[in-house]
Scaffold this motif. Structure first.
Motif, PDB file in Angstrom:
ATOM      1  N   TYR A  57      54.310   2.467 -35.887  1.00 13.74           N
ATOM      2  CA  TYR A  57      52.997   1.824 -35.867  1.00 13.74           C
ATOM      3  C   TYR A  57      52.389   1.484 -37.620  1.00 13.74           C
ATOM      4  O   TYR A  57      52.906   1.981 -38.616  1.00 13.74           O
ATOM      5  N   ASP A  58      52.608  -0.351 -37.289  1.00 16.92           N
ATOM      6  CA  ASP A  58      51.975  -0.420 -38.386  1.00 16.92           C
ATOM      7  C   ASP A  58      51.044  -1.518 -37.707  1.00 16.92           C
ATOM      8  O   ASP A  58      51.209  -2.712 -36.383  1.00 16.92           O
ATOM      9  N   PRO A  59      49.948  -1.043 -37.519  1.00 16.94           N
ATOM     10  CA  PRO A  59      48.670  -2.244 -37.366  1.00 16.94           C
ATOM     11  C   PRO A  59      48.687  -3.678 -37.884  1.00 16.94           C
ATOM     12  O   PRO A  59      48.255  -4.223 -36.504  1.00 16.94           O
ATOM     13  N   VAL A  60      49.419  -3.994 -38.959  1.00 15.67           N
ATOM     14  CA  VAL A  60      49.406  -5.536 -39.428  1.00 15.67           C
ATOM     15  C   VAL A  60      50.436  -6.361 -38.291  1.00 15.67           C
ATOM     16  O   VAL A  60      49.780  -7.231 -38.049  1.00 15.67           O
ATOM     17  N   ARG A  61      51.104  -5.590 -38.438  1.00 12.51           N
ATOM     18  CA  ARG A  61      52.083  -5.864 -37.454  1.00 12.51           C
ATOM     19  C   ARG A  61      51.700  -6.138 -35.882  1.00 12.51           C
ATOM     20  O   ARG A  61      52.036  -6.667 -35.286  1.00 12.51           O
ATOM     21  N   CYS A  62      51.342  -4.955 -35.265  1.00 13.32           N
ATOM     22  CA  CYS A  62      50.400  -5.178 -34.481  1.00 13.32           C
ATOM     23  C   CYS A  62      49.383  -5.879 -33.347  1.00 13.32           C
ATOM     24  O   CYS A  62      49.515  -6.399 -32.914  1.00 13.32           O
ATOM     25  N   ALA A  63      48.818  -6.068 -35.135  1.00 15.85           N
ATOM     26  CA  ALA A  63      47.915  -7.559 -35.128  1.00 15.85           C
ATOM     27  C   ALA A  63      48.221  -8.946 -34.773  1.00 15.85           C
ATOM     28  O   ALA A  63      47.552  -9.513 -33.604  1.00 15.85           O
ATOM     29  N   ARG A  64      49.552  -9.138 -35.273  1.00 14.45           N
ATOM     30  CA  ARG A  64      50.173 -10.398 -35.677  1.00 14.45           C
ATOM     31  C   ARG A  64      50.822 -10.415 -33.880  1.00 14.45           C
ATOM     32  O   ARG A  64      51.681 -11.592 -33.194  1.00 14.45           O
ATOM     33  N   GLU A  65      51.424  -9.655 -33.183  1.00 11.68           N
ATOM     34  CA  GLU A  65      52.673  -9.761 -32.006  1.00 11.68           C
ATOM     35  C   GLU A  65      52.339  -8.824 -30.762  1.00 11.68           C
ATOM     36  O   GLU A  65      52.736  -9.365 -29.809  1.00 11.68           O
ATOM     37  N   CYS A  66      51.112  -8.213 -31.127  1.00 13.47           N
ATOM     38  CA  CYS A  66      50.859  -8.154 -29.818  1.00 13.47           C
ATOM     39  C   CYS A  66      49.952  -8.700 -29.291  1.00 13.47           C
ATOM     40  O   CYS A  66      48.657  -8.679 -29.651  1.00 13.47           O
ATOM     41  N   TYR A  67      49.360  -8.879 -28.136  1.00 14.77           N
ATOM     42  CA  TYR A  67      49.035  -9.779 -27.357  1.00 14.77           C
ATOM     43  C   TYR A  67      48.352  -9.528 -26.224  1.00 14.77           C
ATOM     44  O   TYR A  67      48.219  -9.737 -24.965  1.00 14.77           O
ATOM     45  N   SER A  68      47.290  -8.159 -26.190  1.00 19.82           N
ATOM     46  CA  SER A  68      46.692  -7.720 -25.174  1.00 19.82           C
ATOM     47  C   SER A  68      45.690  -6.559 -25.905  1.00 19.82           C
ATOM     48  O   SER A  68      44.844  -7.126 -26.888  1.00 19.82           O
TER      49      SER A  68
ATOM     50  N   THR B  18      41.178  -0.056 -25.052  1.00 19.53           N
ATOM     51  CA  THR B  18      40.494  -1.652 -25.437  1.00 19.53           C
ATOM     52  C   THR B  18      40.263  -1.761 -26.448  1.00 19.53           C
ATOM     53  O   THR B  18      39.386  -0.957 -27.225  1.00 19.53           O
ATOM     54  N   LEU B  19      40.478  -2.658 -27.230  1.00 21.78           N
ATOM     55  CA  LEU B  19      40.520  -3.191 -28.533  1.00 21.78           C
ATOM     56  C   LEU B  19      39.628  -4.672 -27.953  1.00 21.78           C
ATOM     57  O   LEU B  19      38.987  -4.698 -27.560  1.00 21.78           O
ATOM     58  N   SER B  20      38.692  -4.551 -28.573  1.00 26.13           N
ATOM     59  CA  SER B  20      37.437  -5.316 -29.248  1.00 26.13           C
ATOM     60  C   SER B  20      37.287  -6.712 -30.364  1.00 26.13           C
ATOM     61  O   SER B  20      38.548  -6.355 -30.669  1.00 26.13           O
ATOM     62  N   GLY B  21      36.777  -7.297 -30.093  1.00 28.89           N
ATOM     63  CA  GLY B  21      37.204  -8.721 -31.173  1.00 28.89           C
ATOM     64  C   GLY B  21      36.239  -8.734 -32.465  1.00 28.89           C
ATOM     65  O   GLY B  21      36.791  -9.257 -33.369  1.00 28.89           O
TER      66      GLY B  21
END
Length: 93
Positions: free
Chosen positions: A62-73, A82-85
């Motif tokens: 798990y890499d939070p930076v990669r997740c922020a770039r690639e996961c669109y949910s 649930t993710l907040s803005g």
């Protein structure tokens, strides 16, 4: 000096083919993925996974930076919420 024991076969035999070996390896890899997924309660994504051919096992990367770039949910499957803005600091150990 090295010699290759490979040669052209007269007839095709699927039981002894490279295709069968590759398919068996892929099937085993998928079984191990499903077992790993079950162990973690389904809270994994293949984007954050790596498979070691040597050890024949899956691991979570798990890499939070990669997740922020690639996961669109709006829901993080790995963190289970649930993710907040808003901007947050998140560090893994």
């Amino acid at each position: 000096m090295f010699f290759c024991v490979c040669h052209r076969a007269e007839t095709y035999d699927y039981k002894n083919s490279l295709e069968k070996v590759r398919k068996d390896a892929e099937t085993e890899k998928q079984k191990k993925y499903e077992a790993f997924k079950e162990q973690h309660g389904g809270k994994i994504r293949r984007v954050h996974m790596a498979y070691s051919e040597k050890k024949s096992e899956w691991k979570l990367c798990y890499d939070p930076v990669r997740c922020a770039r690639e996961c669109y949910s709006d829901f993080c499957l790995i963190r289970g919420r649930t993710l907040s803005g808003k901007k947050e600091m998140y560090f893994t150990t």
